[in-house]
Scaffold this active site. Structure first.
Site: not given
Ligand code: ZN
Ligand code: FE
Length: 255
Positions: A56, A58, A60-61, A114, A133, A171
């Site tokens: 996805h 975001h 942090d990915h 998400h 996530d 995570h």
């Protein structure tokens, strides 16, 4: 098995993971949380990156995609519905598509909630799922772009995969998730056992994943919204599983 995986921590609480086809040497990073730790992981293993599979959009990915692509000329595969938000995508995929990493093959499963285009990569021959996530160990992602119903449907899709499927997630949230789950199912024996196991893993500096779907089905309260005792525990006996899921997820947001 002609497959190897390498899991590592990065950023504050993200997991990065590499999957390698031993027959061809192809290596995919599942998401690219940041350049430096992905590169360090590749160096530690002596592996060369061929693909990045994005769950996805975001940051942090995806933050590492641009630099990694520049260095390795790797292919970037991303969810079609989110491709416009992700840098340097080569190939977009949706439900039912197949992605090859060397000779390994993943099915693309759409798991929105998400984010609205979130996907899971399921390497069916190796029984490994990269759930990003969507599903965490004893938890699930926050419902940010989708609806509660959408997220519940996504979790059910993952729950339907073979029970011995190994699940990797984005995570390390397991201990906090267990603390929350025990407010709803304090007497769940599988959850009590998981609490002891995860505490030991964390104390030893080890990751708490991968987990398996069988373990999650027994202990992850978010996958158990259609269990009568769980509905009753949140005061929603007889209500729809999606409503029960929504109540559990809302409680977790405030926990
Ligand atoms: Zn995310
Ligand atoms: Fe994340």
């Amino acid at each position: 098995m002609p497959v190897e995986t390498h899991l590592f921590r990065c950023r504050s609480d993200n997991f990065g993971v590499l999957i390698r086809d031993t027959a061809t040497g192809a290596v995919a990073a599942i998401d690219a949380p940041e350049t430096s730790t992905v590169e360090a992981a590749l160096h530690a293993k002596g592996w060369k990156l061929t693909d990045i599979l994005v769950t996805h959009h975001h940051a942090d990915h995806t933050d590492g995609i641009a630099d990694l692509k520049k260095k390795y000329q790797c292919r970037v595969v991303a969810p079609r519905a989110e491709a416009a938000k992700i840098a340097l995508v080569d190939e977009t995929v949706r439900e039912g598509d197949k992605v090859r990493v060397g000779n390994l093959e993943a099915n693309v499963i759409e798991t929105p909630g998400h984010t609205s285009g979130h996907i899971t990569f399921w390497f069916h021959g190796d029984k490994i799922a990269f759930a990003g996530d969507t599903l965490f160990s004893i938890g699930c992602g926050r419902v940010i772009e989708g609806t509660m119903e959408m997220m519940w449907d996504s979790l059910k899709k993952l729950r339907d995969l073979p029970g011995d499927t190994k699940v990797y997630c984005g995570h390390e949230y397991t201990l906090a998730n267990i603390k929350f789950a025990q407010t709803i199912e304090p007497d769940n024996k599988a959850l009590i056992a998981r609490a002891a196991q995860a505490a030991k893993q964390v104390a030893a500096g080890e990751p708490t994943i991968p987990t398996t779907l069988d373990e999650e089905k027994a202990a992850n309260v978010f996958l158990r919204a259609d269990v009568a005792s769980v509905a009753a525990a949140v005061g929603l006996a007889g209500r729809s599983p999606a409503e029960v899921f929504a109540e559990i997820r809302t409680r977790k947001n405030k926990f």
